[in-house]
Design an enzyme around this catalytic site. Structure first.
Site, PDB file in Angstrom:
ATOM      1  CB  SER A  22      35.618  75.176 102.440  1.00  0.00           C
ATOM      2  OG  SER A  22      36.618  74.626 103.315  1.00  0.00           O
ATOM      3  N   PRO A  94      36.327  66.805 107.526  1.00  0.00           N
ATOM      4  CG  PRO A  94      38.498  66.357 107.695  1.00  0.00           C
ATOM      5  CD  PRO A  94      37.615  66.560 108.460  1.00  0.00           C
ATOM      6  CE  LYS A 472      15.954  25.389  94.112  1.00  0.00           C
ATOM      7  NZ  LYS A 472      14.923  25.145  92.590  1.00  0.00           N
ATOM      8  CB  SER A 540      19.953  31.534  95.631  1.00  0.00           C
ATOM      9  OG  SER A 540      20.337  30.552  96.079  1.00  0.00           O
TER      10      SER A 540
END
Lengths: 636, 308
Positions: A22, A94, A472, A540
């Site tokens: 303000s 606001p 993997k 990961s």
């Protein structure tokens, strides 16, 4: 410059409580001589009544009695001022958490956003949240005003720290033009007058920046869209279509098509009270007359024959939920999009965005102020462009048919699920160039369903997670071989290979690992969308990162495969000698040694590479794919 | 002007036209509130533009208190006839007959009966579901909070704490059976914009906006014009009691009812002179309107009750 020729800039101001917003607006109004004595006297009276020593400039802005009573801003307020160069409309929004709704309302029309940050407090969650909303609404310019510099002794260090922190955050957002200015709204430093206290700051003042932002380039002047608003038929000889050119330009005699009828005609004239125009452009309100008598009514859209919008009755959009009653799946609404109102229902919630962390979450419903991506079904098609490409035709509101309340603001991200891009604010590159909607629409998109039909199998992402050395890559390579031999379209994304190229700039910190996985996930998605079975082998280690990738896909499309092998066995295998290096301290942050591995709690598939031989492990996965109809018997 | 760049006045114009067309398209029975002032003059011109070459598709309604300046009535009737607009005039005859006057009943009560009450009665009587008004956000701080499409309940009341979000230029025009909409196409215009536009468009306005010598009473710095029989400060013979009158060159910056509208000392007799005066003004345009000055929230209170 004659006053009538001045340009217009609408900007929204926002900040957290007590950031001095303000005061800053008060300062801008004061410096541009836009506060009137009687207005000042009225707030002076109120300030005295409240026992304040100084006049509270905020009262000038807090227009409601309740706001002055509670000392907070409840609702959006509009302020006006002008300088020699420009006329400004300030939307004062606001900053409270519970008023995200108003922030979105206030920001929706802005060309520029000014975020205030209190130099003493640094970058708060609120400031980030505001940045996120600004990015979501694609406001083209952002100014971060670091306020209260006077209290931190005009310290360059404080300013630089805040700038760095905010820049770091804003990189994740879709904001391209961002300016940082150190100011003191209270003392006036760098608001309208260059501060002598901060010689280290070489940039211009806030007002100077506001006066000189180039906003005319932000309009879409390529894609002509004319939603018909009102049909004018004053006499038997005149039939005109009143509306606003929301994007693009148009001239008489150009060939156009009316949607949804698809009837082709050409522009006869552009009529206005001030005479006929040789060209109309956004955002002019005009009346078009056409060379043929075709049926056109309110809610229809006139466009160029060779530049069509998307015409669909389902779409995906980011919506901001603004009602106290939650949004649930299958709830029914009225969508108002340009001048067209159609029945709409939310078919599914793709994800909700946590505006503080930018993480995507699964959600069953949206509460007040929630933001996320949903799939919407419409009772009739609408004519739209993606919000990114054309704001005016990419946005809509949802209205509750029972209460008539405006319950949501929406920005269209995509046409339908089968051509989805799933790109959200946190990852989007700012594709600023305007695609021809025609190419977006039909020519270049082969839907996933079509691709799957041709390849004879479903697209899916197989995500192999596990310790280094757990097997993997070995399992994935064997599986890929089998799928390949069955004629499946496969792609393998291997952690090591990705790190050599795409992610060669990343190390092994938590943040870098996160980014590594994010890139891998997005890459997998690209192949997925083109109908591939994507095999990803990444350690990961963090659940959160894996879940991020999971959320990029529909359920059933992401298969997490936990390749389980005890660490001692992995260390024994040590195919690349990494455990050895980690133990001797040559590398740090190594999963299983000095960085944790968070095992999946509910992976779709769990294989144990110590207990079972390679063939058996691959069999398990293959059985899963058959059972879930990813690959059909014909593939085998 | 660069190619494809609209000056801000033309942008405001286009926005206002868009809003009026939206009202005409989406409401069954809209009306434009016409108060005869400069803002109304601009609004009417924008409506003409919005529906050209057609007629303005809704009537203009003047809610009259009986206390307006004679120049305003004359202007109103001539202007509406000239532009071929349908004019409705409504008054709260019951309270006018009872001699309702701000000096007798107080400003708030008088306004409440003659303006707010009369307006609500008139809207009900004609069954208007939308009323277009010329209020601007710049005028007053509670107006700065108002939406372009502002929902009113069955009593015409505004609920400032519970306004519908208004996004982009997509307006939610839906109302329930007993509710109505107030629509403010001039929301984003300022007093300066209004005068600039009046000038470039050469829009007719009531002549008392221009300076001339007038007989006034000076009270609390406000110049109250003397109109025999209307000011409420005179005896049966039309002689002003108690206070002395003065002749001052002045003009009206905004127009309302005679007893509550002060003049300002001014020599401005052309659009340009008015514009420079407005630019240099240190007081807001409602400075001379007694109705806003009773308390810091007086306008908000009136609006909650149904006032514009």
């Amino acid at each position: 410059m004659p006053t009538g020729e001045k340009s217009l800039l609408r900007f929204v101001t926002t900040g957290s409580v007590d950031d001095g917003k303000s005061t800053l607006i008060g300062r801008l109004l004061y410096e541009t001589k836009s506060i009137f004595e009687d207005q000042y006297m009225a707030i002076e009276k109120t300030s005295k009544k409240k026992g304040l020593k100084e006049v509270e400039l905020a009262y000038l802005l807090d227009g409601l009695a309740a706001e002055r009573e509670q000392g907070i801003t409840i609702d959006v307020a509009y302020r006006y001022f002008e300088t020699e160069k420009r006329k400004f409309i300030i939307t004062d929004s606001p900053g409270h958490v519970q008023y995200t709704k108003n922030m979105v309302t206030g920001a929706s029309k802005a060309d520029c956003a000014v975020i205030l940050i209190d130099a003493r407090n640094g970058v708060l969650t609120q400031s980030k949240r505001h940045g996120f909303l600004i990015s979501l609404l694609q406001i083209p310019h952002l100014i971060v005003a670091v306020n209260k510099m006077d209290i931190v002794d005009y310290s360059q260090d404080v300013f630089t720290r805040i700038v760095e922190e905010y820049k770091d955050y804003s990189q994740k957002l879709d904001i391209h033009d961002i300016i940082f200015i150190p100011v003191s709204a209270l003392k006036g430093d760098n608001v309208a007058v260059k501060s002598k206290k901060m010689p280290w700051y070489e940039g211009a003042t806030l007002l100077h920046n506001l006066e000189n932002l180039n906003v005319s380039a932000d309009r879409n002047l390529v894609d002509f869209r004319f939603p018909v608003q009102y049909v004018l038929r004053p006499n038997a000889n005149f039939r005109g279509f009143a509306g606003k050119v929301v994007s693009g330009t148009i001239s008489p005699s150009e060939e156009v098509v009316a949607l949804p009828s698809g009837k082709i005609t050409s522009i006869k004239a552009i009529n206005t009270y001030d005479g006929e125009l040789t060209e109309a452009f956004a955002p002019q309100s005009v009346v078009l007359t056409l060379n043929d008598e075709i049926d056109v009514s309110r809610g229809d859209m006139i466009v160029r024959k060779k530049n069509l919008p998307l015409i669909e009755n389902s779409l995906e959009a980011i919506v901001c939920w603004m009602d106290d009653e939650p949004m649930t799946i299958n709830s029914s609404f009225i969508m108002k999009h340009t001048t067209r109102s159609v029945r709409a229902s939310v078919k599914s919630i793709v994800y909700k965005i946590d505006v503080n962390t930018l993480h995507r979450q699964r959600a069953e419903r949206f509460l007040l102020n929630d933001i996320g991506r949903v799939e919407i079904k419409l009772a009739a098609p609408i004519f739209f462009d993606l919000y990114k490409i054309n704001h005016a035709t990419g946005r809509f509101i949802l209205i509750d048919p029972l209460t008539n309340k405006t319950v949501a603001a929406g920005m269209i991200r995509d046409a339908a699920r089968h051509v989805e891009d799933y790109v959200s604010a946190e990852t989007e590159e700012g594709v600023k160039q305007k695609k021809s909607p025609h190419t977006v629409w039909r020519d270049h998109h082969i839907g996933l369903a079509e691709r799957e039909k041709q390849s004879g199998h479903k697209a899916v992402v197989l995500w192999f997670t596990g310790l280094s050395g757990s097997g993997k890559s070995t399992v994935a390579m064997e599986l890929e071989r089998r799928l390949f031999e069955h004629g499946c379209k496969t792609v393998m994304l291997d952690g090591d290979i990705i790190r050599h190229g795409l992610c060669s700039d990343l190390a092994f910190s938590v943040a870098d690992r996160k980014e590594n996985i994010r890139r891998a996930g997005e890459t997998a998605k690209l192949f997925f969308e083109h109908g591939h079975i994507v095999l990803c082998t990444f350690i990961s280690p963090f659940k959160e990162d894996r879940n991020f990738v999971r959320k990029l896909f529909d359920s059933g499309r992401f298969v997490e495969i936990y390749v389980n092998c005890p660490i001692d066995e992995c260390q024994r295998r040590d195919p690349n000698g990494l455990y050895e290096k980690a133990r001797s301290g040559k590398i740090s942050g190594f999963t299983g040694i000095d960085s944790p591995y968070e095992a999946p709690e509910q992976p779709e598939i769990l294989i144990d590479t110590r207990a079972f031989p390679l063939d058996k492990c691959v069999d398990v996965i293959e059985a899963y794919l058959t059972k879930h109809k990813v690959v059909y018997q014909s593939n085998k | 002007m660069n190619s494809f760049n609209l000056s801000y006045l033309r942008q405001l114009e286009s926005e206002s036209i868009d809003i009026m067309r939206e009202v005409a398209a989406e409401f069954k029975n809209p009306v434009m509130l016409y108060s005869v002032g400069k803002d109304s003059s601009v609004m009417v011109r924008l409506a003409q533009k919005a529906f050209y070459p057609g007629r303005i598709p809704f009537p203009l309604m003047h809610v009259d208190t009986g206390y307006k300046f004679p120049e305003m009535y004359k202007f109103r009737d001539e202007f509406c006839k000239k532009i071929d607009a349908t004019l409705i005039v409504e008054r709260n005859e019951q309270w006018i007959a009872r001699g309702c006057h701000p000096l007798k009943m107080g400003v708030d009560k008088c306004c409440s009966y003659l303006k707010t009450g009369a307006l609500l009665d008139a809207l009900r009587k004609h069954g208007f579901d939308a009323a277009i008004g010329g209020a601007r956000r710049e005028e007053e701080k509670s107006r700065a909070k108002e939406r372009v499409f502002s929902l009113r309940d069955s009593f015409g009341q505004w609920d400032p704490k519970n306004q519908r979000p208004e996004l982009w230029d997509i307006y939610n025009t839906r109302v329930n059976e007993d509710e109505s909409m107030r629509v403010f196409p001039l929301s984003n215009w300022t007093e300066k914009d209004i005068w600039q536009y009046i000038k470039i468009e050469n829009i007719p306005v009531v002549p008392i906006y221009f300076a001339q010598e007038r007989e006034v009473i000076v009270r609390n710095g406000i110049l109250i014009p003397v109109y025999p029989g209307l000011t409420g400060l005179e005896d049966a013979n039309g002689k002003i009691v108690q206070e002395k009158t003065k002749k001052i060159i002045c003009r009206f910056r905004s127009l309302g009812c005679i007893p509550c509208t002060g003049a300002i000392a001014s020599k401005a007799v052309t659009f340009d002179e008015i514009i420079s005066e407005v630019r240099a003004a240190t007081k807001s345009e409602r400075e001379n309107r007694v109705i806003d000055l009773t308390s810091d929230s007086s306008m908000e209170q009136k609006k909650k009750e149904g006032y514009f």
